[in-house]
Design a protein around this motif. Structure first.
Motif, PDB file in Angstrom:
ATOM      1  N   PHE A   1     -32.759 131.103  58.936  1.00  6.60           N
ATOM      2  CA  PHE A   1     -33.419 130.439  60.056  1.00  6.60           C
ATOM      3  C   PHE A   1     -34.528 129.490  59.630  1.00  6.60           C
ATOM      4  O   PHE A   1     -34.711 128.434  60.226  1.00  6.60           O
ATOM      5  CB  PHE A   1     -33.953 131.474  61.054  1.00  6.60           C
ATOM      6  CG  PHE A   1     -32.865 132.178  61.798  1.00  6.60           C
ATOM      7  CD1 PHE A   1     -32.238 131.582  62.869  1.00  6.60           C
ATOM      8  CD2 PHE A   1     -32.441 133.440  61.406  1.00  6.60           C
ATOM      9  CE1 PHE A   1     -31.218 132.222  63.557  1.00  6.60           C
ATOM     10  CE2 PHE A   1     -31.420 134.095  62.081  1.00  6.60           C
ATOM     11  CZ  PHE A   1     -30.808 133.481  63.163  1.00  6.60           C
TER      12      PHE A   1
ATOM     13  N   ILE B   1     -33.812 126.122  61.593  1.00  4.69           N
ATOM     14  CA  ILE B   1     -33.359 126.552  62.915  1.00  4.69           C
ATOM     15  C   ILE B   1     -34.569 126.993  63.723  1.00  4.69           C
ATOM     16  O   ILE B   1     -34.673 126.719  64.919  1.00  4.69           O
ATOM     17  CB  ILE B   1     -32.323 127.696  62.801  1.00  4.69           C
ATOM     18  CG1 ILE B   1     -31.103 127.219  62.002  1.00  4.69           C
ATOM     19  CG2 ILE B   1     -31.925 128.218  64.177  1.00  4.69           C
ATOM     20  CD1 ILE B   1     -30.180 128.331  61.541  1.00  4.69           C
ATOM     21  N   LEU B   2     -35.485 127.681  63.044  1.00  6.03           N
ATOM     22  CA  LEU B   2     -36.751 128.112  63.634  1.00  6.03           C
ATOM     23  C   LEU B   2     -37.899 127.585  62.771  1.00  6.03           C
ATOM     24  O   LEU B   2     -37.797 127.561  61.540  1.00  6.03           O
ATOM     25  CB  LEU B   2     -36.842 129.638  63.698  1.00  6.03           C
ATOM     26  CG  LEU B   2     -35.844 130.377  64.588  1.00  6.03           C
ATOM     27  CD1 LEU B   2     -35.950 131.874  64.384  1.00  6.03           C
ATOM     28  CD2 LEU B   2     -36.062 130.023  66.054  1.00  6.03           C
TER      29      LEU B   2
ATOM     30  N   LEU C   1     -37.141 133.495  72.132  1.00  2.00           N
ATOM     31  CA  LEU C   1     -36.523 132.879  70.959  1.00  2.00           C
ATOM     32  C   LEU C   1     -35.399 133.749  70.419  1.00  2.00           C
ATOM     33  O   LEU C   1     -34.337 133.244  70.043  1.00  2.00           O
ATOM     34  CB  LEU C   1     -37.567 132.646  69.862  1.00  2.00           C
ATOM     35  CG  LEU C   1     -38.590 131.549  70.147  1.00  2.00           C
ATOM     36  CD1 LEU C   1     -39.769 131.667  69.190  1.00  2.00           C
ATOM     37  CD2 LEU C   1     -37.950 130.182  70.063  1.00  2.00           C
TER      38      LEU C   1
ATOM     39  N   ASP D   1     -32.386 133.360  72.691  1.00  2.00           N
ATOM     40  CA  ASP D   1     -31.918 131.992  72.899  1.00  2.00           C
ATOM     41  C   ASP D   1     -30.735 131.671  71.984  1.00  2.00           C
ATOM     42  O   ASP D   1     -30.842 131.724  70.758  1.00  2.00           O
ATOM     43  CB  ASP D   1     -33.070 131.025  72.625  1.00  2.00           C
ATOM     44  CG  ASP D   1     -32.751 129.585  72.964  1.00  2.00           C
ATOM     45  OD1 ASP D   1     -31.562 129.206  72.984  1.00  2.00           O
ATOM     46  OD2 ASP D   1     -33.709 128.826  73.197  1.00  2.00           O
TER      47      ASP D   1
ATOM     48  N   GLU E   1     -42.255 129.862  65.112  1.00  2.00           N
ATOM     49  CA  GLU E   1     -41.204 130.560  65.862  1.00  2.00           C
ATOM     50  C   GLU E   1     -40.739 131.814  65.111  1.00  2.00           C
ATOM     51  O   GLU E   1     -40.522 132.860  65.727  1.00  2.00           O
ATOM     52  CB  GLU E   1     -40.028 129.628  66.124  1.00  2.00           C
ATOM     53  CG  GLU E   1     -40.353 128.528  67.119  1.00  2.00           C
ATOM     54  CD  GLU E   1     -39.272 127.471  67.236  1.00  2.00           C
ATOM     55  OE1 GLU E   1     -39.115 126.920  68.347  1.00  2.00           O
ATOM     56  OE2 GLU E   1     -38.584 127.174  66.227  1.00  2.00           O
TER      57      GLU E   1
ATOM     58  N   SER F   1     -29.506 128.930  71.141  1.00  3.36           N
ATOM     59  CA  SER F   1     -29.699 127.765  70.278  1.00  3.36           C
ATOM     60  C   SER F   1     -30.830 127.962  69.281  1.00  3.36           C
ATOM     61  O   SER F   1     -31.115 127.072  68.493  1.00  3.36           O
ATOM     62  CB  SER F   1     -29.974 126.519  71.126  1.00  3.36           C
ATOM     63  OG  SER F   1     -31.217 126.638  71.783  1.00  3.36           O
ATOM     64  N   LYS F   2     -31.455 129.114  69.301  1.00  3.88           N
ATOM     65  CA  LYS F   2     -32.574 129.384  68.386  1.00  3.88           C
ATOM     66  C   LYS F   2     -32.272 130.642  67.576  1.00  3.88           C
ATOM     67  O   LYS F   2     -31.445 130.611  66.696  1.00  3.88           O
ATOM     68  CB  LYS F   2     -33.887 129.520  69.172  1.00  3.88           C
ATOM     69  CG  LYS F   2     -34.423 128.219  69.675  1.00  3.88           C
ATOM     70  CD  LYS F   2     -34.836 127.349  68.518  1.00  3.88           C
ATOM     71  CE  LYS F   2     -35.753 126.230  68.899  1.00  3.88           C
ATOM     72  NZ  LYS F   2     -36.268 125.540  67.742  1.00  3.88           N
ATOM     73  N   GLY F   3     -32.951 131.759  67.911  1.00  2.34           N
ATOM     74  CA  GLY F   3     -32.780 132.985  67.138  1.00  2.34           C
ATOM     75  C   GLY F   3     -31.406 133.606  67.280  1.00  2.34           C
ATOM     76  O   GLY F   3     -30.769 133.983  66.301  1.00  2.34           O
TER      77      GLY F   3
END
Length: 122
Positions: A101, A106-107, A38, A41, A111, A43-45
């Protein structure tokens, strides 16, 4: 020897087929990403976009926009404060450029906890 009626034998065979199908579906489910995955990534973290992580040889980045993620237990002895930083860094620092986040979804909470667990060990 007792013979089960045909309908019961057919039902038993169906249950066996269904059980095999369910196990096959479970085996094909994607595994949940780890905290490291994560964090890396895009598109994530996406932690590597701003932070160096000298404690992880897989964290390859040339960035120095934000503080390096090192000695996190010493910097955040209270794990909840590190979680809050990822949830919404602007609460502790109104001028923070770090994305919120959690606040912006976003998370997920799960996550964020995985990322916190990962970076807490750096």
């Amino acid at each position: 020897m007792y013979q089960f009626p045909t309908s019961i034998r057919a039902a038993g065979a169906c249950l066996i087929l269904i059980a095999g199908f369910v196990q096959t579906v479970r085996a094909n489910e994607p595994k949940a990403p780890t905290g490291q995955e994560l964090a890396f990534d895009n598109s994530k973290g996406n932690c590597l976009a701003c932070h160096a992580m000298p404690g992880d040889s897989k964290a390859v980045t040339n960035t120095n926009i934000a503080p390096p993620l090192i000695s996190m237990k010493e910097r955040f002895p209270d794990r909840a404060k590190l979680y809050a930083q990822l949830w919404d860094a602007s609460k502790a620092n109104a001028d923070s450029l770090m994305p919120p986040f959690g606040k912006h979804k976003i998370l997920s909470d799960d996550e964020i906890n995985k990322v916190v667990n990962y970076i807490y060990e750096l």
